[in-house]
Design a protein around this motif. Structure first.
Motif, PDB file in Angstrom:
ATOM      1  N   GLU A   1     -11.794   0.781  -5.435  1.00  0.00           N
ATOM      2  CA  GLU A   1     -12.282  -0.329  -4.622  1.00  0.00           C
ATOM      3  C   GLU A   1     -11.125  -1.209  -4.139  1.00  0.00           C
ATOM      4  O   GLU A   1     -11.085  -1.616  -2.984  1.00  0.00           O
ATOM      5  CB  GLU A   1     -13.252  -1.153  -5.470  1.00  0.00           C
ATOM      6  N   VAL A   2     -10.206  -1.519  -5.061  1.00  0.00           N
ATOM      7  CA  VAL A   2      -9.060  -2.380  -4.734  1.00  0.00           C
ATOM      8  C   VAL A   2      -7.830  -1.843  -5.458  1.00  0.00           C
ATOM      9  O   VAL A   2      -7.908  -1.425  -6.610  1.00  0.00           O
ATOM     10  CB  VAL A   2      -9.302  -3.851  -5.172  1.00  0.00           C
ATOM     11  N   LEU A   3      -6.716  -1.889  -4.765  1.00  0.00           N
ATOM     12  CA  LEU A   3      -5.416  -1.519  -5.322  1.00  0.00           C
ATOM     13  C   LEU A   3      -4.594  -2.785  -5.487  1.00  0.00           C
ATOM     14  O   LEU A   3      -4.478  -3.578  -4.553  1.00  0.00           O
ATOM     15  CB  LEU A   3      -4.708  -0.551  -4.365  1.00  0.00           C
ATOM     16  N   ILE A   4      -4.053  -2.986  -6.682  1.00  0.00           N
ATOM     17  CA  ILE A   4      -3.112  -4.090  -6.927  1.00  0.00           C
ATOM     18  C   ILE A   4      -1.780  -3.426  -7.219  1.00  0.00           C
ATOM     19  O   ILE A   4      -1.658  -2.672  -8.186  1.00  0.00           O
ATOM     20  CB  ILE A   4      -3.553  -4.957  -8.124  1.00  0.00           C
ATOM     21  N   ALA A   5      -0.786  -3.681  -6.363  1.00  0.00           N
ATOM     22  CA  ALA A   5       0.502  -2.987  -6.510  1.00  0.00           C
ATOM     23  C   ALA A   5       1.654  -3.971  -6.455  1.00  0.00           C
ATOM     24  O   ALA A   5       1.651  -4.911  -5.659  1.00  0.00           O
ATOM     25  CB  ALA A   5       0.663  -1.933  -5.415  1.00  0.00           C
ATOM     26  N   ASP A   6       2.644  -3.704  -7.280  1.00  0.00           N
ATOM     27  CA  ASP A   6       3.880  -4.484  -7.262  1.00  0.00           C
ATOM     28  C   ASP A   6       4.612  -4.180  -5.957  1.00  0.00           C
ATOM     29  O   ASP A   6       4.603  -3.048  -5.473  1.00  0.00           O
ATOM     30  CB  ASP A   6       4.747  -4.095  -8.462  1.00  0.00           C
ATOM     31  N   VAL A   7       5.239  -5.184  -5.393  1.00  0.00           N
ATOM     32  CA  VAL A   7       5.989  -4.989  -4.149  1.00  0.00           C
ATOM     33  C   VAL A   7       7.235  -4.148  -4.425  1.00  0.00           C
ATOM     34  O   VAL A   7       7.508  -3.177  -3.723  1.00  0.00           O
ATOM     35  CB  VAL A   7       6.382  -6.337  -3.518  1.00  0.00           C
ATOM     36  N   ARG A   8       7.985  -4.514  -5.458  1.00  0.00           N
ATOM     37  CA  ARG A   8       9.268  -3.859  -5.731  1.00  0.00           C
ATOM     38  C   ARG A   8       9.163  -2.951  -6.947  1.00  0.00           C
ATOM     39  O   ARG A   8       9.065  -3.422  -8.077  1.00  0.00           O
ATOM     40  CB  ARG A   8      10.346  -4.910  -5.971  1.00  0.00           C
ATOM     41  N   MET A   9       9.175  -1.642  -6.668  1.00  0.00           N
ATOM     42  CA  MET A   9       9.153  -0.643  -7.739  1.00  0.00           C
ATOM     43  C   MET A   9      10.190   0.420  -7.408  1.00  0.00           C
ATOM     44  O   MET A   9      10.478   0.658  -6.239  1.00  0.00           O
ATOM     45  CB  MET A   9       7.774   0.028  -7.832  1.00  0.00           C
ATOM     46  N   PRO A  10      10.740   1.080  -8.429  1.00  0.00           N
ATOM     47  CA  PRO A  10      11.635   2.208  -8.154  1.00  0.00           C
ATOM     48  C   PRO A  10      10.867   3.287  -7.389  1.00  0.00           C
ATOM     49  O   PRO A  10       9.664   3.451  -7.581  1.00  0.00           O
ATOM     50  CB  PRO A  10      12.026   2.712  -9.543  1.00  0.00           C
ATOM     51  N   GLY A  11      11.542   3.991  -6.534  1.00  0.00           N
ATOM     52  CA  GLY A  11      10.859   5.001  -5.728  1.00  0.00           C
ATOM     53  C   GLY A  11      10.129   4.320  -4.591  1.00  0.00           C
ATOM     54  O   GLY A  11      10.699   3.535  -3.845  1.00  0.00           O
ATOM     55  N   MET A  12       8.843   4.547  -4.499  1.00  0.00           N
ATOM     56  CA  MET A  12       8.025   3.984  -3.428  1.00  0.00           C
ATOM     57  C   MET A  12       7.611   2.553  -3.754  1.00  0.00           C
ATOM     58  O   MET A  12       7.088   2.277  -4.833  1.00  0.00           O
ATOM     59  CB  MET A  12       6.775   4.863  -3.253  1.00  0.00           C
ATOM     60  N   THR A  13       7.836   1.647  -2.817  1.00  0.00           N
ATOM     61  CA  THR A  13       7.443   0.245  -3.008  1.00  0.00           C
ATOM     62  C   THR A  13       5.944   0.091  -2.752  1.00  0.00           C
ATOM     63  O   THR A  13       5.296   0.985  -2.202  1.00  0.00           O
ATOM     64  CB  THR A  13       8.199  -0.678  -2.042  1.00  0.00           C
ATOM     65  N   GLY A  14       5.421  -1.058  -3.115  1.00  0.00           N
ATOM     66  CA  GLY A  14       4.014  -1.329  -2.851  1.00  0.00           C
ATOM     67  C   GLY A  14       3.695  -1.304  -1.362  1.00  0.00           C
ATOM     68  O   GLY A  14       2.645  -0.803  -0.950  1.00  0.00           O
ATOM     69  N   ILE A  15       4.584  -1.840  -0.542  1.00  0.00           N
ATOM     70  CA  ILE A  15       4.370  -1.842   0.906  1.00  0.00           C
ATOM     71  C   ILE A  15       4.400  -0.416   1.446  1.00  0.00           C
ATOM     72  O   ILE A  15       3.545  -0.024   2.252  1.00  0.00           O
ATOM     73  CB  ILE A  15       5.395  -2.750   1.603  1.00  0.00           C
ATOM     74  N   GLU A  16       5.342   0.384   0.978  1.00  0.00           N
ATOM     75  CA  GLU A  16       5.403   1.787   1.409  1.00  0.00           C
ATOM     76  C   GLU A  16       4.143   2.546   0.987  1.00  0.00           C
ATOM     77  O   GLU A  16       3.637   3.390   1.738  1.00  0.00           O
ATOM     78  CB  GLU A  16       6.653   2.466   0.842  1.00  0.00           C
TER      79      GLU A  16
END
Length: 116
Positions: free
Chosen positions: A48-63
């Protein structure tokens, strides 16, 4: 059925804290330590909803948001970060995601998630 919220954050303590808040708000939670782990989730179509950190190793939350949208699987998203920048705010706006700063306020998160 209670909505499924997915939390993607490479920081264990942050992921657990946000997941705890989401559970306290009455939602089911699945936790992932990376965007790749989330993308491999068999039930991704039920999120239903994704909560993701903006800055992560590999793929970022925005990506991750960009990839989901490009694949036709856009999910309502809340991007979170402990190090807010104007570029991150603009990136969140560009992908249509809400933007919260860690530590996440329970009231702000509740507003983003809505009622279960």
């Amino acid at each position: 059925m209670v909505p499924l919220i997915c939390v993607v954050d490479d920081d264990d303590a942050s992921r657990e804290a946000i997941s705890g808040l989401v559970r306290a708000l009455g939602h089911r939670v699945a936790e992932f330590s990376s965007a790749d782990a989330f993308l491999a989730f068999a039930e991704i179509g039920r999120v239903e909803v994704l909560i993701a950190d903006v800055r992560m190793p590999g793929m970022t939350g925005i990506e991750l948001c960009e990839l989901m949208a490009a694949s036709g699987s856009a999910i309502r998203t809340v991007l979170v970060t402990a190090h807010p920048s104007e570029a991150d705010r603009q990136g969140a706006a560009r992908v249509g995601a809400a933007f919260l700063v860690k530590p996440v306020s329970p009231a702000a998160l509740a507003a983003c998630l809505g009622a279960p």
